[in-house]
Design a protein around this motif. Structure first.
Motif, PDB file in Angstrom:
ATOM      1  N   GLY A 159       0.747  -0.973   0.003  1.00  0.00           N
ATOM      2  CA  GLY A 159       0.039   0.122   0.079  1.00  0.00           C
ATOM      3  C   GLY A 159       0.678   1.205   0.097  1.00  0.00           C
ATOM      4  N   LEU A 160       2.149   1.424   0.261  1.00  0.00           N
ATOM      5  CA  LEU A 160       2.907   2.324   0.338  1.00  0.00           C
ATOM      6  C   LEU A 160       3.053   3.026  -0.882  1.00  0.00           C
ATOM      7  N   VAL A 161       3.278   4.572  -0.848  1.00  0.00           N
ATOM      8  CA  VAL A 161       4.089   5.160  -1.900  1.00  0.00           C
ATOM      9  C   VAL A 161       5.508   5.719  -1.165  1.00  0.00           C
ATOM     10  N   SER A 162       6.270   6.027  -2.095  1.00  0.00           N
ATOM     11  CA  SER A 162       7.717   6.600  -1.586  1.00  0.00           C
ATOM     12  C   SER A 162       8.443   7.128  -2.565  1.00  0.00           C
ATOM     13  N   THR A 163       9.657   8.031  -2.241  1.00  0.00           N
ATOM     14  CA  THR A 163      10.599   8.337  -3.110  1.00  0.00           C
ATOM     15  C   THR A 163      11.756   7.386  -2.920  1.00  0.00           C
ATOM     16  N   THR A 164      12.711   7.525  -3.947  1.00  0.00           N
ATOM     17  CA  THR A 164      13.950   6.929  -3.756  1.00  0.00           C
ATOM     18  C   THR A 164      14.787   7.571  -2.392  1.00  0.00           C
ATOM     19  N   ALA A 165      14.885   8.617  -2.373  1.00  0.00           N
ATOM     20  CA  ALA A 165      15.487   9.034  -1.158  1.00  0.00           C
ATOM     21  C   ALA A 165      14.840   8.654   0.124  1.00  0.00           C
ATOM     22  N   ASP A 166      13.755   8.427   0.458  1.00  0.00           N
ATOM     23  CA  ASP A 166      13.034   7.861   1.519  1.00  0.00           C
ATOM     24  C   ASP A 166      13.378   6.393   1.551  1.00  0.00           C
ATOM     25  N   TYR A 167      13.295   5.829   0.501  1.00  0.00           N
ATOM     26  CA  TYR A 167      13.589   4.197   0.783  1.00  0.00           C
ATOM     27  C   TYR A 167      14.953   3.876   0.896  1.00  0.00           C
ATOM     28  N   LEU A 168      16.053   4.757   0.298  1.00  0.00           N
ATOM     29  CA  LEU A 168      17.188   4.920   0.667  1.00  0.00           C
ATOM     30  C   LEU A 168      17.547   4.972   2.113  1.00  0.00           C
ATOM     31  N   THR A 169      16.800   5.807   2.794  1.00  0.00           N
ATOM     32  CA  THR A 169      17.038   5.975   4.222  1.00  0.00           C
ATOM     33  C   THR A 169      16.490   4.705   5.186  1.00  0.00           C
ATOM     34  N   PHE A 170      15.686   4.074   4.465  1.00  0.00           N
ATOM     35  CA  PHE A 170      15.062   2.794   5.152  1.00  0.00           C
ATOM     36  C   PHE A 170      16.191   1.681   4.861  1.00  0.00           C
ATOM     37  N   CYS A 171      16.597   1.820   3.466  1.00  0.00           N
ATOM     38  CA  CYS A 171      17.759   0.613   3.289  1.00  0.00           C
ATOM     39  C   CYS A 171      18.812   0.938   4.036  1.00  0.00           C
ATOM     40  N   ARG A 172      19.524   2.187   4.463  1.00  0.00           N
ATOM     41  CA  ARG A 172      20.603   2.440   4.813  1.00  0.00           C
ATOM     42  C   ARG A 172      20.542   1.923   6.520  1.00  0.00           C
ATOM     43  N   ALA A 173      19.275   2.217   6.981  1.00  0.00           N
ATOM     44  CA  ALA A 173      19.315   1.798   8.268  1.00  0.00           C
ATOM     45  C   ALA A 173      19.359   0.292   8.404  1.00  0.00           C
ATOM     46  N   LEU A 174      18.933  -0.500   7.421  1.00  0.00           N
ATOM     47  CA  LEU A 174      19.031  -2.168   7.300  1.00  0.00           C
ATOM     48  C   LEU A 174      20.704  -2.360   7.224  1.00  0.00           C
ATOM     49  N   LEU A 175      21.187  -1.692   6.237  1.00  0.00           N
ATOM     50  CA  LEU A 175      22.651  -1.985   5.838  1.00  0.00           C
ATOM     51  C   LEU A 175      23.631  -1.631   7.192  1.00  0.00           C
ATOM     52  N   ASN A 176      23.102  -0.754   7.952  1.00  0.00           N
ATOM     53  CA  ASN A 176      23.691  -0.303   9.221  1.00  0.00           C
ATOM     54  C   ASN A 176      23.321  -1.248  10.179  1.00  0.00           C
ATOM     55  N   GLY A 177      22.671  -2.309  10.266  1.00  0.00           N
ATOM     56  CA  GLY A 177      22.468  -3.245  11.268  1.00  0.00           C
ATOM     57  C   GLY A 177      21.214  -3.003  12.052  1.00  0.00           C
ATOM     58  N   GLY A 178      20.158  -2.082  11.154  1.00  0.00           N
ATOM     59  CA  GLY A 178      18.937  -1.697  12.034  1.00  0.00           C
ATOM     60  C   GLY A 178      18.887  -0.337  12.539  1.00  0.00           C
ATOM     61  N   GLU A 179      19.919   0.592  12.355  1.00  0.00           N
ATOM     62  CA  GLU A 179      20.013   1.947  13.117  1.00  0.00           C
ATOM     63  C   GLU A 179      20.679   2.871  12.097  1.00  0.00           C
ATOM     64  N   LEU A 180      19.926   4.186  12.088  1.00  0.00           N
ATOM     65  CA  LEU A 180      20.526   5.010  11.207  1.00  0.00           C
ATOM     66  C   LEU A 180      20.547   6.455  12.123  1.00  0.00           C
ATOM     67  N   GLY A 181      21.621   7.312  12.313  1.00  0.00           N
ATOM     68  CA  GLY A 181      21.482   8.735  12.789  1.00  0.00           C
ATOM     69  C   GLY A 181      20.948   8.467  14.286  1.00  0.00           C
ATOM     70  N   GLY A 182      21.235   7.497  15.019  1.00  0.00           N
ATOM     71  CA  GLY A 182      20.731   7.360  16.368  1.00  0.00           C
ATOM     72  C   GLY A 182      19.430   6.675  16.515  1.00  0.00           C
ATOM     73  N   VAL A 183      18.737   6.370  15.187  1.00  0.00           N
ATOM     74  CA  VAL A 183      17.379   5.898  15.415  1.00  0.00           C
ATOM     75  C   VAL A 183      17.477   4.307  15.015  1.00  0.00           C
ATOM     76  N   ARG A 184      17.312   3.493  15.878  1.00  0.00           N
ATOM     77  CA  ARG A 184      17.466   2.050  15.840  1.00  0.00           C
ATOM     78  C   ARG A 184      15.880   1.594  15.914  1.00  0.00           C
ATOM     79  N   LEU A 185      15.818   0.758  14.768  1.00  0.00           N
ATOM     80  CA  LEU A 185      14.490   0.072  14.315  1.00  0.00           C
ATOM     81  C   LEU A 185      14.636  -1.360  15.175  1.00  0.00           C
ATOM     82  N   ILE A 186      15.627  -2.083  14.828  1.00  0.00           N
ATOM     83  CA  ILE A 186      15.851  -3.358  15.172  1.00  0.00           C
ATOM     84  C   ILE A 186      17.060  -3.518  15.349  1.00  0.00           C
TER      85      ILE A 186
END
Length: 422
Positions: free
Chosen positions: A285-312
């Motif tokens: 159901g989602l819409v997104s931009t390349t920049a936003d999805y890169l943010t999500f992917c970077r968090a995953l590449l970084n072990g679940g965390e990006l910029g002090g925000v940890r998802l998992i």
């Protein structure tokens, strides 16, 4: 529930040269040449956006063609795309956040959260509503939903009488009908295609994951995603609809005609994505931009965390990106599906992602352990931890099987690596 984290201040990626990231700029330029020659100049695709991120920096970002062919609107950095099944990894991460809090276990029976499904049988014969069923060998578990071994299906596969029953109810269609609650009630009346765990079949399973997230968290699924993932990461252009202030940024969506051309199938001026949907689809159901999805992917590449925000945590992410198909089999050995966002050889499936088990069997360059998925409108992403690599591809053409763009893109990107980490 943990308090909402502040938006990540360091989530803006660095832009660097290809050479500084161990890649060839000349080889990366072949991506544009390839897309123009095979797809854009011929009118097979409306427009494309491709991003390659390696060793902590964006080394390639290209926008080609049109977001809206009819109005001659070019693809721009802020173009909003329907990402369809690229929603699934976000939904899967949402559930695993609750898993980390001890609020759900992977071997929990799904009926613990959906009591109406306690007596779901497995199809033997018949057509809706007159089905002959047998009991499943074991109950459906939460892990079955995450890895598509649940026995559920998608109606558009046009393969079985169960698919037909889904179509009759509008379950899993591109134009979303009903609500999550109505889907749960309707699916209680339709047998499973197979006993959970016995096979792999691409399905509405991830939509049910979204329902379970909603049930456990006590808040609407879209609210959970916004409060726990999108807002903390600063993914401000990702949502289940496009608000009026951003409507002019929504790309048109097209359908391949099977003859090398395309027709407009979703006009951005009248799209259903311009208003909040009744059905919040965690599967598409989602819409997104390349920049936003890169943010999500970077968090995953970084072990679940990006910029002090940890998802998992990294161990949870490792669990998600391991092959969970029984017996460590690949999709060629388990798939019944006539449709998937992945080709099969050498590919396993984790908890929300396809997983590359054996690059040689895929007949493509790559790395064992890379994980990925795509969307119905031919969008795609992959994350290769070994090479510190993310690739995101956006376009808007249904079906994703119309052209082998994803396989071609893998070859083009990996051939640009001049310094491998392996």
């Amino acid at each position: 529930m943990p308090s909402q984290a502040a938006p990540a201040q360091s989530s803006t990626p660095t832009i660097g040269s290809a050479a500084s990231a161990g890649m060839s700029e000349a080889a990366l330029r072949r991506i544009d040449d390839h897309l123009r020659r095979l797809y854009l100049d011929s009118g097979k695709l409306p427009g494309t956006q491709t991003l390659v991120y390696r060793r902590g920096q964006i080394v390639y970002h290209s926008s080609l063609g049109y977001a809206d062919v009819e109005r001659k609107v070019a693809v721009r950095d802020d173009t909003i795309f329907r990402i369809y099944s690229m929603t699934k990894p976000i939904t899967s991460v949402a559930l695993m956040m609750l898993f980390e809090e001890g609020r759900v276990q992977l071997d929990d029976p799904v009926a613990k959260y959906i009591p109406q499904w306690a007596n779901l049988g497995v199809f033997q014969a018949g057509i809706a509503p007159y089905f002959l069923t047998k009991p499943p060998a074991r109950p459906m578990q939460v892990v079955d939903l995450l890895r598509h071994t649940s026995g559920l299906t998608y109606g558009f596969q046009n393969r079985t009488n169960i698919d037909a029953a889904y179509r009759d109810k509008g379950i899993g269609a591109f134009e979303k009908a009903g609500t999550l609650d109505s889907w749960i009630a309707d699916l209680a009346q339709i047998p499973l295609e197979f006993s959970p765990g016995d096979a792999w079949n691409y399905s509405v399973s991830t939509d049910i994951v979204g329902y379970i997230v909603q049930k456990i968290s006590g808040m609407p699924f879209e609210q959970f995603v916004k409060q726990r993932i999108l807002d903390p990461l600063g993914m401000t252009d990702t949502d289940f609809y496009v608000p009026a202030a951003k409507a002019q940024r929504l790309a048109a969506c097209y359908t391949a005609d099977g003859k090398g051309s395309m027709t407009l199938s979703d006009d951005p001026a009248t799209s259903s994505f311009l208003s909040p949907p009744a059905l919040i689809s965690g599967g598409g159901g989602l819409v997104s931009t390349t920049a936003d999805y890169l943010t999500f992917c970077r968090a995953l590449l970084n072990g679940g965390e990006l910029g002090g925000v940890r998802l998992i945590g990294p161990k949870t992410l490792k669990l998600m990106t391991s092959n969970h198909l029984p017996g460590n089999r690949d999709l060629t050995q388990m798939s019944l599906s006539m449709f998937s966002e992945a080709t099969n050889a050498g590919i396993g499936f984790g908890l929300g992602f396809a997983v590359n088990m054996n690059p040689a069997q895929t007949l493509l360059p790559g790395s064992a352990g890379e994980f990925y998925w795509g969307g119905a409108a031919s969008t795609a992403f992959w994350i290769d931890p070994a090479e510190e690599l993310i690739t995101i591809f956006m376009t808007q053409l249904i079906p994703s099987s119309a052209y082998p763009i994803r396989r071609e893109l893998r070859t083009l990107v990996y051939s640009a690596i001049t310094e491998s980490n392996l």
